[in-house]
Design an enzyme around this catalytic site. Structure first.
Site, mmCIF file in Angstrom:
data_model
loop_
_atom_site.group_PDB
_atom_site.id
_atom_site.type_symbol
_atom_site.label_atom_id
_atom_site.label_comp_id
_atom_site.label_asym_id
_atom_site.label_seq_id
_atom_site.Cartn_x
_atom_site.Cartn_y
_atom_site.Cartn_z
ATOM 1 N N SER A 31 0.380 -1.178 -0.364
ATOM 2 C CA SER A 31 -0.219 0.131 0.078
ATOM 3 C C SER A 31 0.689 1.582 0.214
ATOM 4 O O SER A 31 1.663 1.426 0.568
ATOM 5 C CB SER A 31 -0.730 0.141 1.463
ATOM 6 O OG SER A 31 -2.086 -1.018 1.057
ATOM 7 N N HIS A 62 -3.869 0.580 -4.311
ATOM 8 C CA HIS A 62 -3.574 -0.569 -5.210
ATOM 9 C C HIS A 62 -3.972 -0.617 -6.749
ATOM 10 O O HIS A 62 -5.072 -0.894 -7.177
ATOM 11 C CB HIS A 62 -4.157 -1.557 -4.383
ATOM 12 C CG HIS A 62 -3.356 -2.246 -3.429
ATOM 13 N ND1 HIS A 62 -2.334 -3.425 -3.299
ATOM 14 C CD2 HIS A 62 -3.520 -1.755 -1.736
ATOM 15 C CE1 HIS A 62 -2.162 -2.726 -1.463
ATOM 16 N NE2 HIS A 62 -3.081 -1.886 -1.166
ATOM 17 N N HIS A 84 -5.750 -9.077 -1.070
ATOM 18 C CA HIS A 84 -5.817 -9.245 0.616
ATOM 19 C C HIS A 84 -7.396 -10.298 1.161
ATOM 20 O O HIS A 84 -7.922 -9.820 0.024
ATOM 21 C CB HIS A 84 -6.183 -7.796 1.522
ATOM 22 C CG HIS A 84 -4.995 -7.189 0.730
ATOM 23 N ND1 HIS A 84 -4.967 -5.707 -0.198
ATOM 24 C CD2 HIS A 84 -3.506 -6.476 1.595
ATOM 25 C CE1 HIS A 84 -3.646 -5.368 -0.548
ATOM 26 N NE2 HIS A 84 -3.202 -5.462 1.392
ATOM 27 N N TYR A 86 -8.484 -9.284 4.219
ATOM 28 C CA TYR A 86 -9.721 -8.475 4.487
ATOM 29 C C TYR A 86 -11.015 -7.954 3.289
ATOM 30 O O TYR A 86 -11.744 -7.829 3.140
ATOM 31 C CB TYR A 86 -8.937 -7.742 4.863
ATOM 32 C CG TYR A 86 -8.531 -5.755 4.571
ATOM 33 C CD1 TYR A 86 -9.428 -5.641 3.097
ATOM 34 C CD2 TYR A 86 -7.464 -6.276 4.637
ATOM 35 C CE1 TYR A 86 -8.195 -4.551 2.961
ATOM 36 C CE2 TYR A 86 -6.117 -5.799 3.765
ATOM 37 C CZ TYR A 86 -6.898 -4.738 2.914
ATOM 38 O OH TYR A 86 -6.356 -3.793 2.189
ATOM 39 N N GLU A 87 -10.298 -8.250 1.801
ATOM 40 C CA GLU A 87 -11.303 -8.098 0.875
ATOM 41 C C GLU A 87 -12.196 -9.240 0.215
ATOM 42 O O GLU A 87 -13.282 -9.053 -0.595
ATOM 43 C CB GLU A 87 -10.513 -8.035 -0.363
ATOM 44 C CG GLU A 87 -9.222 -6.671 -0.349
ATOM 45 C CD GLU A 87 -8.673 -6.434 -2.083
ATOM 46 O OE1 GLU A 87 -8.404 -5.834 -2.909
ATOM 47 O OE2 GLU A 87 -7.446 -7.015 -1.580
ATOM 48 N N ALA A 114 2.898 -2.151 3.973
ATOM 49 C CA ALA A 114 2.926 -1.431 5.308
ATOM 50 C C ALA A 114 2.630 -1.889 5.943
ATOM 51 O O ALA A 114 1.340 -2.719 5.896
ATOM 52 C CB ALA A 114 2.089 -0.716 4.243
ATOM 53 N N MET A 212 -1.507 -7.101 7.240
ATOM 54 C CA MET A 212 -2.236 -7.694 6.303
ATOM 55 C C MET A 212 -2.129 -8.237 5.717
ATOM 56 O O MET A 212 -2.808 -8.470 4.272
ATOM 57 C CB MET A 212 -4.020 -6.145 6.673
ATOM 58 C CG MET A 212 -4.029 -5.542 7.908
ATOM 59 S SD MET A 212 -5.600 -4.617 7.431
ATOM 60 C CE MET A 212 -5.525 -3.231 8.604
ATOM 61 N N SER A 213 -0.608 -8.476 5.183
ATOM 62 C CA SER A 213 -0.552 -9.048 4.060
ATOM 63 C C SER A 213 0.730 -10.087 4.319
ATOM 64 O O SER A 213 0.760 -10.941 4.916
ATOM 65 C CB SER A 213 0.031 -7.937 2.695
ATOM 66 O OG SER A 213 0.824 -7.345 3.309
ATOM 67 N N ASN A 236 3.046 3.911 10.605
ATOM 68 C CA ASN A 236 2.556 4.247 11.459
ATOM 69 C C ASN A 236 3.320 3.728 12.720
ATOM 70 O O ASN A 236 3.281 2.666 12.347
ATOM 71 C CB ASN A 236 0.763 4.379 11.426
ATOM 72 C CG ASN A 236 0.347 2.675 11.490
ATOM 73 O OD1 ASN A 236 0.607 2.203 9.639
ATOM 74 N ND2 ASN A 236 0.059 2.635 12.285
ATOM 75 N N HIS A 248 -5.787 4.904 7.429
ATOM 76 C CA HIS A 248 -5.061 4.646 6.173
ATOM 77 C C HIS A 248 -4.605 5.887 5.259
ATOM 78 O O HIS A 248 -3.636 5.690 4.713
ATOM 79 C CB HIS A 248 -6.377 4.407 5.395
ATOM 80 C CG HIS A 248 -5.622 3.310 4.056
ATOM 81 N ND1 HIS A 248 -5.140 2.106 3.653
ATOM 82 C CD2 HIS A 248 -6.284 3.571 2.107
ATOM 83 C CE1 HIS A 248 -4.473 2.250 2.290
ATOM 84 N NE2 HIS A 248 -5.309 2.931 1.837
HETATM 85 N N1 HPA Z 1 -2.111 -2.562 11.980
HETATM 86 C C1 HPA Z 1 -2.043 -3.549 10.077
HETATM 87 N N2 HPA Z 1 -1.319 -3.127 9.330
HETATM 88 C C2 HPA Z 1 -1.456 -2.082 8.835
HETATM 89 C C3 HPA Z 1 -1.115 -1.370 9.837
HETATM 90 C C4 HPA Z 1 -1.622 -1.634 10.962
HETATM 91 O O1 HPA Z 1 -1.319 -0.231 12.371
HETATM 92 N N3 HPA Z 1 0.107 -0.293 9.673
HETATM 93 C C5 HPA Z 1 -0.476 -0.716 8.073
HETATM 94 N N4 HPA Z 1 -0.683 -2.038 7.263
#
Ligand code: HPA
Length: 276
Positions: A31, A62, A84, A86-87, A114, A212-213, A236, A248
């Site tokens: 991402s 994406h 992903h 989650y999609e 990310a 998440m990947s 982050n 996001h």
């Molecule tokens: N958690 C999960 N997935 C992420 C995060 C996070 O803090 N930052 C970027 N992708």
């Protein structure tokens, strides 16, 4: 031949017919990390929607195209946009492109993502080489009948991320002028970010970053014996570390902030990897 192998073979042959050289390294862009694509020369770009058998991407940030070309003279392919859990994709769909790469004869995989920083000594903008991962609660992409043509029923996962490639990444980062963090990446389902209690629990389990990947792709790649390197961009600090909500937009903004350093690192790694 199984239905899966027939489909993989069809996609791989379709792609091979459109390129001159088989890429040395396949690169999956996470991402907000798509800027690397601009550094690729001799470009052949193919939208996922045109590729027989390929899934379609849905997340903002994406793009959903496969880009062939060279980076520092090394033939590569990059996935701009990945799939992903989650999609709503199942794990077999998520790893389909990785299996296609292997069927095209590409044995090297560079995964990027990310991630949230769980390790309190990390800061947003840090880049981290994965030394290992935690995916205990992730469905396995290898679930179901084993495809013996791809790999063994019970693959070893003791060295998913190649230590020599981590060294190579370290030396490229040093040459550019920064130090790569090293750490363990924990997979979480998403799409909701984790809670502060979940992040404290993950820290106790030994996680340094959360995302998440990557874990599904690395698992399928390991199954097939690919050489894997994975780099997280810490976009982050994970939930509960700072007194602010996670968004996001923050993930994308940090990706943008480090895009030059990130692109230089990935291009440098591809250039060195091409010489191995
Ligand atoms: N958690 C999960 N997935 C992420 C995060 C996070 O803090 N930052 C970027 N992708």
């Amino acid at each position: 031949m199984s239905d899966l192998m027939r489909r993989l073979d069809e996609t791989a042959s379709w792609l091979r017919a459109r390129i001159d050289a088989v890429p040395k390294v396949a690169i999956v862009l996470g991402s907000g990390l798509g800027a690397l694509a601009d550094a690729v020369s001799g470009r052949i770009e193919i939208p996922y929607a045109e590729i027989p058998g390929f899934p379609h991407a849905t997340v903002p940030g994406h793009a959903g195209t496969l880009l062939f070309g060279t980076l520092e003279g090394v033939p590569i392919v990059t996935m701009k946009g990945r799939f992903h859990h989650y999609e709503g994709h199942d794990m077999e769909t998520i790893v389909y492109p990785i299996r296609v790469f292997m069927c095209m004869g590409i044995g090297n995989l560079l995964l990027t993502n990310a991630a949230g920083g769980v390790n309190l000594s990390f800061a947003p903008g840090d880049l981290m080489a994965l030394t290992d991962h935690i995916g205990l609660w992730a469905d396995s992409p290898l679930r179901g009948l084993n495809e013996d043509m791809l790999g063994p029923r019970f693959p070893d996962m003791s060295k998913v991320y190649d230590p020599l490639l981590i060294q190579l990444a370290d030396s490229v980062a040093n040459r550019i002028g920064f130090a790569l963090q090293h750490g363990v990446y924990a997979w979480c389902r998403g799409p909701a970010f984790e809670t502060p209690a979940e992040i404290r629990a993950l820290r106790m389990l030994g996680a340094d970053a959360v995302g998440m990947s990557t874990v599904p792709e690395a698992t399928a790649a390991r199954h097939m014996g690919m050489r894997i390197l994975a780099i997280s961009c810490i976009t982050n600090m994970a939930a509960g570390i700072l007194d602010q909500p996670l968004t996001h937009e923050e993930v994308m903004a940090t990706g943008k902030m480090v895009e030059q350093r990130f692109s230089a690192l990935i291009a440098g790694i591809a250039g060195q990897w091409g010489k191995l």
